[in-house]
Design a protein around this motif. Structure first.
Motif, PDB file in Angstrom:
ATOM      1  N   VAL A   1       3.384  10.503  -6.902  1.00  0.00           N
ATOM      2  CA  VAL A   1       4.338  11.100  -7.827  1.00  0.00           C
ATOM      3  C   VAL A   1       3.683  11.330  -9.192  1.00  0.00           C
ATOM      4  N   LEU A   2       2.691  10.511  -9.521  1.00  0.00           N
ATOM      5  CA  LEU A   2       1.970  10.745 -10.777  1.00  0.00           C
ATOM      6  C   LEU A   2       1.037  11.947 -10.633  1.00  0.00           C
ATOM      7  N   ASP A   3       0.481  12.127  -9.428  1.00  0.00           N
ATOM      8  CA  ASP A   3      -0.258  13.371  -9.141  1.00  0.00           C
ATOM      9  C   ASP A   3       0.655  14.581  -9.333  1.00  0.00           C
ATOM     10  N   ALA A   4       1.865  14.479  -8.796  1.00  0.00           N
ATOM     11  CA  ALA A   4       2.826  15.588  -8.912  1.00  0.00           C
ATOM     12  C   ALA A   4       3.128  15.871 -10.385  1.00  0.00           C
ATOM     13  N   TYR A   5       3.265  14.800 -11.159  1.00  0.00           N
ATOM     14  CA  TYR A   5       3.573  14.970 -12.586  1.00  0.00           C
ATOM     15  C   TYR A   5       2.421  15.645 -13.323  1.00  0.00           C
ATOM     16  N   THR A   6       1.212  15.139 -13.138  1.00  0.00           N
ATOM     17  CA  THR A   6       0.092  15.692 -13.912  1.00  0.00           C
ATOM     18  C   THR A   6      -0.244  17.114 -13.445  1.00  0.00           C
ATOM     19  N   ALA A   7      -0.030  17.417 -12.141  1.00  0.00           N
ATOM     20  CA  ALA A   7      -0.340  18.763 -11.651  1.00  0.00           C
ATOM     21  C   ALA A   7       0.877  19.695 -11.720  1.00  0.00           C
ATOM     22  N   SER A   8       2.014  19.197 -12.245  1.00  0.00           N
ATOM     23  CA  SER A   8       3.275  19.972 -12.218  1.00  0.00           C
ATOM     24  C   SER A   8       3.518  20.557 -10.834  1.00  0.00           C
ATOM     25  N   ASP A   9       3.379  19.699  -9.829  1.00  0.00           N
ATOM     26  CA  ASP A   9       3.452  20.144  -8.437  1.00  0.00           C
ATOM     27  C   ASP A   9       4.801  19.719  -7.846  1.00  0.00           C
ATOM     28  N   VAL A  10       5.722  20.662  -7.828  1.00  0.00           N
ATOM     29  CA  VAL A  10       7.080  20.316  -7.416  1.00  0.00           C
ATOM     30  C   VAL A  10       7.150  19.940  -5.924  1.00  0.00           C
ATOM     31  N   ASP A  11       6.328  20.580  -5.093  1.00  0.00           N
ATOM     32  CA  ASP A  11       6.356  20.260  -3.659  1.00  0.00           C
ATOM     33  C   ASP A  11       5.961  18.807  -3.398  1.00  0.00           C
ATOM     34  N   ARG A  12       4.971  18.382  -4.130  1.00  0.00           N
ATOM     35  CA  ARG A  12       4.524  17.002  -3.982  1.00  0.00           C
ATOM     36  C   ARG A  12       5.623  16.029  -4.431  1.00  0.00           C
ATOM     37  N   ALA A  13       6.309  16.386  -5.505  1.00  0.00           N
ATOM     38  CA  ALA A  13       7.420  15.538  -5.969  1.00  0.00           C
ATOM     39  C   ALA A  13       8.503  15.459  -4.888  1.00  0.00           C
ATOM     40  N   ILE A  14       8.797  16.592  -4.277  1.00  0.00           N
ATOM     41  CA  ILE A  14       9.826  16.625  -3.221  1.00  0.00           C
ATOM     42  C   ILE A  14       9.392  15.755  -2.030  1.00  0.00           C
ATOM     43  N   GLN A  15       8.105  15.824  -1.710  1.00  0.00           N
ATOM     44  CA  GLN A  15       7.583  14.994  -0.615  1.00  0.00           C
ATOM     45  C   GLN A  15       7.819  13.498  -0.853  1.00  0.00           C
ATOM     46  N   VAL A  16       7.488  13.056  -2.068  1.00  0.00           N
ATOM     47  CA  VAL A  16       7.706  11.640  -2.398  1.00  0.00           C
ATOM     48  C   VAL A  16       9.187  11.310  -2.253  1.00  0.00           C
ATOM     49  N   TRP A  17      10.004  12.189  -2.764  1.00  0.00           N
ATOM     50  CA  TRP A  17      11.446  11.955  -2.809  1.00  0.00           C
ATOM     51  C   TRP A  17      12.048  11.851  -1.416  1.00  0.00           C
ATOM     52  N   THR A  18      11.636  12.752  -0.509  1.00  0.00           N
ATOM     53  CA  THR A  18      12.253  12.771   0.824  1.00  0.00           C
ATOM     54  C   THR A  18      11.787  11.608   1.686  1.00  0.00           C
ATOM     55  N   ARG A  19      10.632  11.000   1.319  1.00  0.00           N
ATOM     56  CA  ARG A  19      10.142   9.912   2.163  1.00  0.00           C
ATOM     57  C   ARG A  19      10.482   8.526   1.612  1.00  0.00           C
ATOM     58  N   ASP A  20      11.475   8.506   0.764  1.00  0.00           N
ATOM     59  CA  ASP A  20      11.950   7.273   0.155  1.00  0.00           C
ATOM     60  C   ASP A  20      12.357   6.218   1.190  1.00  0.00           C
ATOM     61  N   ASP A  21      12.859   6.665   2.348  1.00  0.00           N
ATOM     62  CA  ASP A  21      13.402   5.702   3.312  1.00  0.00           C
ATOM     63  C   ASP A  21      12.327   4.866   4.013  1.00  0.00           C
ATOM     64  N   GLU A  22      11.068   5.330   3.984  1.00  0.00           N
ATOM     65  CA  GLU A  22       9.997   4.529   4.588  1.00  0.00           C
ATOM     66  C   GLU A  22       9.883   3.159   3.924  1.00  0.00           C
ATOM     67  N   VAL A  23      10.018   3.155   2.598  1.00  0.00           N
ATOM     68  CA  VAL A  23       9.941   1.880   1.878  1.00  0.00           C
ATOM     69  C   VAL A  23      11.088   0.975   2.297  1.00  0.00           C
ATOM     70  N   ASP A  24      12.266   1.553   2.415  1.00  0.00           N
ATOM     71  CA  ASP A  24      13.429   0.750   2.815  1.00  0.00           C
ATOM     72  C   ASP A  24      13.218   0.104   4.173  1.00  0.00           C
TER      73      ASP A  24
ATOM     74  N   ARG B   1       0.847  -1.207   0.000  1.00  0.00           N
ATOM     75  CA  ARG B   1       0.000   0.000   0.000  1.00  0.00           C
ATOM     76  C   ARG B   1       0.876   1.250   0.000  1.00  0.00           C
ATOM     77  N   LEU B   2       1.949   1.185   0.780  1.00  0.00           N
ATOM     78  CA  LEU B   2       2.863   2.327   0.850  1.00  0.00           C
ATOM     79  C   LEU B   2       3.468   2.627  -0.531  1.00  0.00           C
ATOM     80  N   VAL B   3       3.920   1.578  -1.196  1.00  0.00           N
ATOM     81  CA  VAL B   3       4.567   1.754  -2.493  1.00  0.00           C
ATOM     82  C   VAL B   3       3.553   2.233  -3.538  1.00  0.00           C
ATOM     83  N   ALA B   4       2.368   1.632  -3.545  1.00  0.00           N
ATOM     84  CA  ALA B   4       1.329   2.047  -4.493  1.00  0.00           C
ATOM     85  C   ALA B   4       0.961   3.517  -4.249  1.00  0.00           C
ATOM     86  N   GLY B   5       0.931   3.911  -2.980  1.00  0.00           N
ATOM     87  CA  GLY B   5       0.628   5.306  -2.634  1.00  0.00           C
ATOM     88  C   GLY B   5       1.691   6.264  -3.150  1.00  0.00           C
ATOM     89  N   ARG B   6       2.946   5.842  -3.062  1.00  0.00           N
ATOM     90  CA  ARG B   6       4.030   6.692  -3.562  1.00  0.00           C
ATOM     91  C   ARG B   6       3.938   6.862  -5.072  1.00  0.00           C
TER      92      ARG B   6
END
Lengths: 231, 231
Positions: free
Chosen positions: A138-161, A129-134
């Motif tokens: 990130v696809l929301d960020a892409y379609t909305a050109s929302d850089v903050d949302r992209a940064i959010q996905v990026w910084t929370r990469d370690d949760e998956v690990d 669920r976590l991975v599907a949510g990410r």
């Protein structure tokens, strides 16, 4: 005449973005379905996911061809060039996510033949669920050109690990405690690894979206390092 | 003046091919070294491989940037466009091989701390030599523009799968027979998977080289299907 050319160039760019976004939606569905299939031991769904993957391959090849053609014939500059290259690279990452979802579906077919290891199902579900949510975010960020949302996905990469590491330990503990679960656990080990790799692709897409919008690379050193060790 | 432009365009193309070939050499070395490191439990070599990987990332980014720039500014047609796109895609595949070699090196560091599973070493070695040989052959095909050699690599893709499948079964048998080997075997399972994925990248590169030279796609249906099931 000149305006006609400009218009049609913008149309081409918009089409490219729309096709990539659409491929994103199909990939998101494939990932979510593969998780459902493995959790519910649903062979029919697994077979369906395997059959659907070719469409993603075709879309990726198409987006790549159109991107290269656009770069060669339209010579886009700055923003437009970044937008074109972003579409091409996101499509590549999505195609790989599709392959990973297909692989989870194939393992579902094998897992459906062996005794289920029920307590592990919940851990796989949480990580999935976590991975599907990410991927969704990130696809929301892409379609909305929302850089903050992209940064959010990026910084929370370690949760998956963290999920992956704990799942890896849990799987090994099961195998040691009951060797009859070894075959199932070995496949679940790869399911977990596939989910983690889908998470890595979401991180890659976040970097691509960030670069597309800002023209700046993200500095990996700022992110808790996530590469493939997680033993 | 015009001749100067033509000359410099050819120079750019030649540089791109040469850089890709050089990146190929470095990747080949990283893969071969990672195999040696895991077989000899050589921590120092493993650390070195991990440190060297960044160079491959930088090279890949550089080749991608140059390819896109060449497509945008020089608008290469037909053969030259295929050659440019080929360099970019081969660099991507090489970068992933480098990541996989780095991952084998990281697992080497973990494996060096646990009891060795000696009989498996020979199987890993056989599979590793096969995969390293395929990478070498396809890079030979690329640098020599030798389409027959590329086809040879492509058609023999199933040999790697056979090795992987038998190694997978062998590893599971070990785990079941002696649960104390489970941790080592789980890491070796991923080492085997990484080798198999390097083999897949060699196959991808063979397809790219074939397309670069002939302008024709290879039909995957003709090749014994190799995707990720190999359970």
């Amino acid at each position: 005449m000149n305006e006609h050319i400009v218009k049609s160039y913008e149309d081409e760019l918009n089409t490219l973005t729309a096709e990539t976004a659409r491929m994103g939606g199909l990939t998101e569905a494939a990932v979510a379905d593969s998780l459902d299939a493995v959790l519910k031991r649903d062979r029919a769904l697994a077979e369906q996911i395997i059959g659907r993957d070719e469409r993603l391959d075709v879309l990726e090849a198409d987006i790549e061809r159109k991107s290269i053609r656009l770069i060669a014939l339209r010579q886009p500059m700055a923003n437009d060039l970044r937008r074109t290259v972003a579409a091409m690279k996101i499509a590549m990452n999505l195609e790989r996510c599709g392959d990973l979802a297909k692989n989870i579906a194939k393992r579902t077919l094998i897992l459906a033949d062996v005794e289920p290891v029920s307590p592990l199902t919940r851990s796989i579900e949480r990580m999935g669920r976590l991975v599907a949510g990410r991927l969704k975010d990130v696809l929301d960020a892409y379609t909305a050109s929302d850089v903050d949302r992209a940064i959010q996905v990026w910084t929370r990469d370690d949760e998956v690990d963290e999920h992956y590491n704990s799942l890896f330990r849990e799987l090994l503990t099961y195998m040691m405690g009951d060797p009859r679960t070894i075959t199932a656990c070995a496949h679940l080990l790869f399911v977990a690894k596939n989910l983690e790799r889908i998470g890595d692709h979401a991180t890659n897409i976040a970097e691509i979206v960030h670069y597309e919008i800002t023209g700046q690379e993200m500095v990996s050193a700022e992110r808790p390092k996530t590469d493939d060790l997680r033993p």
